[in-house]
Design an enzyme around this catalytic site. Structure first.
Site, PDB file in Angstrom:
ATOM      1  N   LYS A   1      -9.255  21.920 -80.465  1.00 28.88           N
ATOM      2  CA  LYS A   1      -9.642  21.050 -81.581  1.00 28.88           C
ATOM      3  C   LYS A   1      -8.735  21.321 -82.784  1.00 28.88           C
ATOM      4  O   LYS A   1      -8.310  20.402 -83.480  1.00 28.88           O
ATOM      5  CB  LYS A   1     -11.090  21.338 -81.999  1.00 28.88           C
TER       6      LYS A   1
ATOM      7  N   GLY B   1     -12.611  20.406 -72.167  1.00 30.26           N
ATOM      8  CA  GLY B   1     -13.901  19.732 -71.993  1.00 30.26           C
ATOM      9  C   GLY B   1     -13.851  18.573 -71.009  1.00 30.26           C
ATOM     10  O   GLY B   1     -13.335  18.686 -69.893  1.00 30.26           O
TER      11      GLY B   1
ATOM     12  N   ARG C   1     -11.695  12.399 -82.641  1.00 28.78           N
ATOM     13  CA  ARG C   1     -11.438  13.482 -83.617  1.00 28.78           C
ATOM     14  C   ARG C   1     -10.310  13.100 -84.571  1.00 28.78           C
ATOM     15  O   ARG C   1     -10.393  13.330 -85.772  1.00 28.78           O
ATOM     16  CB  ARG C   1     -11.084  14.762 -82.849  1.00 28.78           C
TER      17      ARG C   1
ATOM     18  N   ASP D   1     -18.091  18.365 -85.180  1.00 21.41           N
ATOM     19  CA  ASP D   1     -18.938  18.377 -84.005  1.00 21.41           C
ATOM     20  C   ASP D   1     -18.665  17.089 -83.233  1.00 21.41           C
ATOM     21  O   ASP D   1     -18.406  16.045 -83.838  1.00 21.41           O
ATOM     22  CB  ASP D   1     -20.412  18.459 -84.409  1.00 21.41           C
ATOM     23  N   ALA D   2     -18.727  17.202 -81.913  1.00 20.10           N
ATOM     24  CA  ALA D   2     -18.407  16.019 -81.106  1.00 20.10           C
ATOM     25  C   ALA D   2     -19.348  15.904 -79.929  1.00 20.10           C
ATOM     26  O   ALA D   2     -19.999  16.871 -79.540  1.00 20.10           O
ATOM     27  CB  ALA D   2     -16.962  16.106 -80.614  1.00 20.10           C
TER      28      ALA D   2
ATOM     29  N   THR E   1     -13.806  26.737 -86.522  1.00 22.87           N
ATOM     30  CA  THR E   1     -14.019  26.356 -85.126  1.00 22.87           C
ATOM     31  C   THR E   1     -13.563  27.474 -84.202  1.00 22.87           C
ATOM     32  O   THR E   1     -12.587  28.172 -84.490  1.00 22.87           O
ATOM     33  CB  THR E   1     -13.245  25.054 -84.765  1.00 22.87           C
TER      34      THR E   1
ATOM     35  N   ASN F   1     -12.736  26.578 -81.223  1.00 25.99           N
ATOM     36  CA  ASN F   1     -12.009  25.795 -80.232  1.00 25.99           C
ATOM     37  C   ASN F   1     -10.553  25.564 -80.679  1.00 25.99           C
ATOM     38  O   ASN F   1     -10.276  24.744 -81.557  1.00 25.99           O
ATOM     39  CB  ASN F   1     -12.753  24.460 -80.042  1.00 25.99           C
TER      40      ASN F   1
ATOM     41  N   GLU G   1     -26.388  25.563 -84.951  1.00 25.55           N
ATOM     42  CA  GLU G   1     -26.398  24.203 -84.399  1.00 25.55           C
ATOM     43  C   GLU G   1     -27.830  23.719 -84.256  1.00 25.55           C
ATOM     44  O   GLU G   1     -28.582  24.232 -83.432  1.00 25.55           O
ATOM     45  CB  GLU G   1     -25.656  24.174 -83.063  1.00 25.55           C
TER      46      GLU G   1
ATOM     47  N   LYS H   1      -3.009  11.713 -77.208  1.00 21.70           N
ATOM     48  CA  LYS H   1      -4.479  11.791 -77.350  1.00 21.70           C
ATOM     49  C   LYS H   1      -4.864  11.449 -78.794  1.00 21.70           C
ATOM     50  O   LYS H   1      -5.841  10.734 -79.036  1.00 21.70           O
ATOM     51  CB  LYS H   1      -4.993  13.186 -76.959  1.00 21.70           C
TER      52      LYS H   1
HETATM   53  P1  IMP Z   1     -18.713  20.600 -79.719  1.00 21.14           P
HETATM   54  O1  IMP Z   1     -20.171  20.922 -79.744  1.00 21.14           O
HETATM   55  O2  IMP Z   1     -18.246  19.813 -80.868  1.00 21.14           O
HETATM   56  O3  IMP Z   1     -17.843  21.792 -79.423  1.00 21.14           O
HETATM   57  O4  IMP Z   1     -18.429  19.623 -78.491  1.00 21.14           O
HETATM   58  C1  IMP Z   1     -19.324  19.451 -77.474  1.00 21.14           C
HETATM   59  C2  IMP Z   1     -18.643  19.363 -76.143  1.00 21.14           C
HETATM   60  O5  IMP Z   1     -18.135  18.050 -75.972  1.00 21.14           O
HETATM   61  C3  IMP Z   1     -17.470  20.298 -75.949  1.00 21.14           C
HETATM   62  O6  IMP Z   1     -17.859  21.514 -75.401  1.00 21.14           O
HETATM   63  C4  IMP Z   1     -16.610  19.537 -74.973  1.00 21.14           C
HETATM   64  O7  IMP Z   1     -17.014  19.835 -73.676  1.00 21.14           O
HETATM   65  C5  IMP Z   1     -16.932  18.104 -75.281  1.00 21.14           C
HETATM   66  N1  IMP Z   1     -15.889  17.527 -76.132  1.00 21.14           N
HETATM   67  C6  IMP Z   1     -15.905  17.358 -77.470  1.00 21.14           C
HETATM   68  N2  IMP Z   1     -14.773  16.772 -77.868  1.00 21.14           N
HETATM   69  C7  IMP Z   1     -14.040  16.583 -76.767  1.00 21.14           C
HETATM   70  C8  IMP Z   1     -12.759  16.042 -76.542  1.00 21.14           C
HETATM   71  O8  IMP Z   1     -12.017  15.626 -77.438  1.00 21.14           O
HETATM   72  N3  IMP Z   1     -12.374  16.007 -75.261  1.00 21.14           N
HETATM   73  C9  IMP Z   1     -13.136  16.451 -74.231  1.00 21.14           C
HETATM   74  N4  IMP Z   1     -14.324  16.981 -74.378  1.00 21.14           N
HETATM   75  C10 IMP Z   1     -14.766  17.055 -75.656  1.00 21.14           C
END
Ligand code: IMP
Length: 186
Positions: free
Chosen positions: A12, A143, A171, A67-68, A7, A9, A38, A165
């Site tokens: 994360k 985020g 997550r 991924d989220a 990652t 991030n 992606e 959190k």
């Molecule tokens: P990613 O593609 O998994 O990096 O997540 C997509 C986007 O969702 C990220 O850029 C964040 O803006 C938002 N995001 C994902 N997880 C979280 C979280 O736990 N808190 C806040 N925003 C999140």
């Protein structure tokens, strides 16, 4: 065994290392930054799975990707799988603007982890219901944290420290499922 979390991030990474610590798992988790592919899909798990399949061709050690996405009910699930792009473009203020004078502020955060061990892929998902606040609150996290209030709390994720959190987060839920699996099967 050393487990790699691929990652870019750091937040994360800190959250997931926190879950390993809270669960008392001795396993070392290291962060690795490798570009992920992606794919476009409505399904967060498919996106994580595809990235893991692609990475498994290049990485020869146990690793996982995550991924989220934030799914807002009134916006029919938007931004969902486009959360990253939406955060980078219209951002938190853009989402608040879309929800101006909207009563239904229900939203769900979804996290999918794809774990790769010995060429096998294992999937874990975590979901957290909540709502979108009227304005951004708090300065922690990343985020959409300043506008997401998980069910059971009155604070946004950005007003919580990492430990709090992790009590609520999508997550942390996915990570706990992965840890349970690792302890049982690996
Ligand atoms: P990613 O593609 O998994 O990096 O997540 C997509 C986007 O969702 C990220 O850029 C964040 O803006 C938002 N995001 C994902 N997880 C979280 C979280 O736990 N808190 C806040 N925003 C999140």
């Amino acid at each position: 065994m050393m487990l790699y979390f691929i990652t870019g991030n750091v937040n994360k990474f800190k959250e997931i290392v926190g879950v390993f610590r809270e669960e008392g798992v001795k396993l070392q988790v290291k962060r690795l930054t490798v570009n992920k592919i992606e794919i476009q899909s409505k399904d967060i798990s498919s996106i994580a799975k595809y990235a893991a399949i692609d990475l498994s061709k290049k990485i020869n050690k146990p690793f996982f990707v995550e991924d989220a996405g934030l799914f807002i009910e009134q916006l029919k699930g938007f931004p969902g799988p486009y959360s990253h792009y939406v955060y980078d473009t219209i951002g938190v203020q853009g989402i608040l603007k879309l929800l101006e004078n909207v009563e239904n502020r229900k939203a769900i955060f979804v996290s999918a982890i794809a774990l790769v061990v010995c060429d096998e892929i294992y999937m874990f998902e975590g979901k957290t219901k909540g709502s979108i606040s009227d304005k951004p609150r708090g300065s922690k996290g990343f985020g959409f944290d300043p506008i997401f209030i998980p069910k059971g709390s009155e604070r946004t994720f950005a007003e919580m420290d990492l430990k709090e959190k992790n009590k609520f987060s999508h997550r942390a839920k996915a990570a706990r499922k992965m840890i349970k699996f690792i302890l049982k099967h690996i």
